[in-house]
Write an enzyme that holds these catalytic residues in place. Structure first.
Site, PDB file in Angstrom:
ATOM      1  N   GLY A  94       0.824  -1.187   0.000  1.00  0.00           N
ATOM      2  CA  GLY A  94       0.000   0.000   0.000  1.00  0.00           C
ATOM      3  C   GLY A  94       0.864   1.246   0.000  1.00  0.00           C
ATOM      4  O   GLY A  94       2.067   1.193   0.238  1.00  0.00           O
ATOM      5  N   GLY A  95       0.261   2.371  -0.291  1.00  0.00           N
ATOM      6  CA  GLY A  95       0.954   3.638  -0.146  1.00  0.00           C
ATOM      7  C   GLY A  95       1.477   4.232  -1.428  1.00  0.00           C
ATOM      8  O   GLY A  95       1.307   3.686  -2.523  1.00  0.00           O
ATOM      9  N   VAL A  97       4.964   6.874  -2.710  1.00  0.00           N
ATOM     10  CA  VAL A  97       6.377   6.669  -3.008  1.00  0.00           C
ATOM     11  C   VAL A  97       7.216   6.838  -1.744  1.00  0.00           C
ATOM     12  O   VAL A  97       6.937   7.679  -0.890  1.00  0.00           O
ATOM     13  CB  VAL A  97       6.863   7.643  -4.107  1.00  0.00           C
ATOM     14  CG1 VAL A  97       6.761   9.099  -3.650  1.00  0.00           C
ATOM     15  CG2 VAL A  97       8.291   7.319  -4.546  1.00  0.00           C
ATOM     16  N   TYR A  99      11.602   6.021  -0.247  1.00  0.00           N
ATOM     17  CA  TYR A  99      12.992   5.720  -0.609  1.00  0.00           C
ATOM     18  C   TYR A  99      13.552   4.695   0.357  1.00  0.00           C
ATOM     19  O   TYR A  99      13.263   4.730   1.563  1.00  0.00           O
ATOM     20  CB  TYR A  99      13.834   7.003  -0.530  1.00  0.00           C
ATOM     21  CG  TYR A  99      15.326   6.752  -0.588  1.00  0.00           C
ATOM     22  CD1 TYR A  99      15.952   6.424  -1.786  1.00  0.00           C
ATOM     23  CD2 TYR A  99      16.111   6.833   0.566  1.00  0.00           C
ATOM     24  CE1 TYR A  99      17.322   6.176  -1.833  1.00  0.00           C
ATOM     25  CE2 TYR A  99      17.476   6.585   0.531  1.00  0.00           C
ATOM     26  CZ  TYR A  99      18.074   6.262  -0.672  1.00  0.00           C
ATOM     27  OH  TYR A  99      19.429   6.008  -0.726  1.00  0.00           O
ATOM     28  N   HIS A 100      14.363   3.777  -0.163  1.00  0.00           N
ATOM     29  CA  HIS A 100      15.165   2.868   0.659  1.00  0.00           C
ATOM     30  C   HIS A 100      16.611   2.994   0.223  1.00  0.00           C
ATOM     31  O   HIS A 100      16.891   3.120  -0.979  1.00  0.00           O
ATOM     32  CB  HIS A 100      14.727   1.416   0.480  1.00  0.00           C
ATOM     33  CG  HIS A 100      13.317   1.150   0.891  1.00  0.00           C
ATOM     34  ND1 HIS A 100      12.819   1.463   2.138  1.00  0.00           N
ATOM     35  CD2 HIS A 100      12.291   0.578   0.220  1.00  0.00           C
ATOM     36  CE1 HIS A 100      11.546   1.104   2.205  1.00  0.00           C
ATOM     37  NE2 HIS A 100      11.202   0.569   1.055  1.00  0.00           N
ATOM     38  N   GLY A 162       4.648   0.599   5.026  1.00  0.00           N
ATOM     39  CA  GLY A 162       3.924   0.195   3.832  1.00  0.00           C
ATOM     40  C   GLY A 162       3.780  -1.308   3.892  1.00  0.00           C
ATOM     41  O   GLY A 162       4.782  -2.026   3.947  1.00  0.00           O
ATOM     42  N   CYS A 192       5.819   9.747   0.624  1.00  0.00           N
ATOM     43  CA  CYS A 192       4.481   9.225   0.938  1.00  0.00           C
ATOM     44  C   CYS A 192       3.377  10.041   0.279  1.00  0.00           C
ATOM     45  O   CYS A 192       2.223  10.031   0.718  1.00  0.00           O
ATOM     46  CB  CYS A 192       4.266   9.146   2.446  1.00  0.00           C
ATOM     47  SG  CYS A 192       5.544   8.201   3.297  1.00  0.00           S
TER      48      CYS A 192
END
Length: 243
Positions: A94-95, A97, A99-100, A162, A192
């Site tokens: 869900g959700g 955008v 960043y990781h 998410g 987000c």
């Protein structure tokens, strides 16, 4: 049961997590995946969730990802402003955008929520509480924000959620900014889906910059929230090579 969108949580998300009756802790496996590209871990989560049965033990995966932007099922490409050299992946959580990347501790609780008798709203609340209680270890006050799941410190987001729930079992999870290097790429997106949302890392607030220092504290808090007895397993899930 379905997804959690980090812009629109289920109505009535409680400020305090529901407390069920006390039961004996259930065993769960912890896997430290080290530093990994995102897609093979995502595919391994899907495969684990699809293959698990009623007797499959729950697992908690910890990982530090290579740089990537991920768009959830409701994700709008216009929230990715300047990706540059960082890849963008459309994924099944869900959700919007997020960043990781390096300096960020990502935890994937792969839990049978039906067996734990935990609903999706309570699941989200318990993850948030685990992060809030982890921050308290360094005398940092974390908080929830109405209508925007995750954990915030003085209005800046320090941890994003998410998730996906399939057949009553959870995958995906939480991303916790630890070192300062984890925050700069958020300037390239509307985190987000919120334009101008500030993000912050634990080290910016006087906490440690080492993932190794935070990981055992976060795992202990997640275990407490979900009634798990954790044991480390050096084995890694099967990670498919990225094409």
């Amino acid at each position: 049961m379905g997804d959690i969108d980090d812009r629109q949580p289920p109505p009535g998300l409680p400020l305090r997590c529901a407390q069920g009756e006390e039961v004996a802790a259930r065993p769960a496996v912890v896997r430290d995946l080290g530093r990994q590209p995102y897609e093979p871990v995502w595919r391994a989560m899907q495969a684990f969730t699809d293959a698990r049965g009623e007797a499959t033990e729950d697992e908690l995966w910890c990982v530090e990802h290579e740089p990537v932007f991920t768009l959830g099922q409701a994700g709008k490409p216009e929230h990715v402003l300047m990706p540059g050299e960082i890849p963008v992946l459309h994924v099944d959580r869900g959700g919007q955008v997020t960043y990781h990347g390096p300096g960020q501790l990502v935890a994937y609780p792969l839990l049978d929520l039906k067996r734990l008798k935990i609903g999706v709203r309570d699941y989200v609340c318990r993850i948030e509480q685990a992060v809030i209680d982890t921050l308290a270890e360094w005398n940092i006050e974390g908080a929830r924000k109405d209508g925007a799941p995750g954990v915030y410190v003085a209005g800046a987001k320090i941890a994003a959620l998410g998730i996906r729930v399939r057949r009553g079992c959870s995958f995906h999870g939480l991303a916790f900014n630890i070192a300062g290097e984890s925050t700069a790429p958020f300037l390239r997106i509307n985190p987000c889906g919120y334009e101008g949302l500030q993000v912050v890392a634990l080290s910016d607030l006087g906490g440690p910059s080492s993932l190794a220092a935070v990981r055992p504290v976060l795992l202990a808090q997640l275990a407490r929230q979900f009634g798990l007895a954790l044991r480390e397993d050096a084995g890694l899930p099967v990670l498919a090579a990225t094409p």
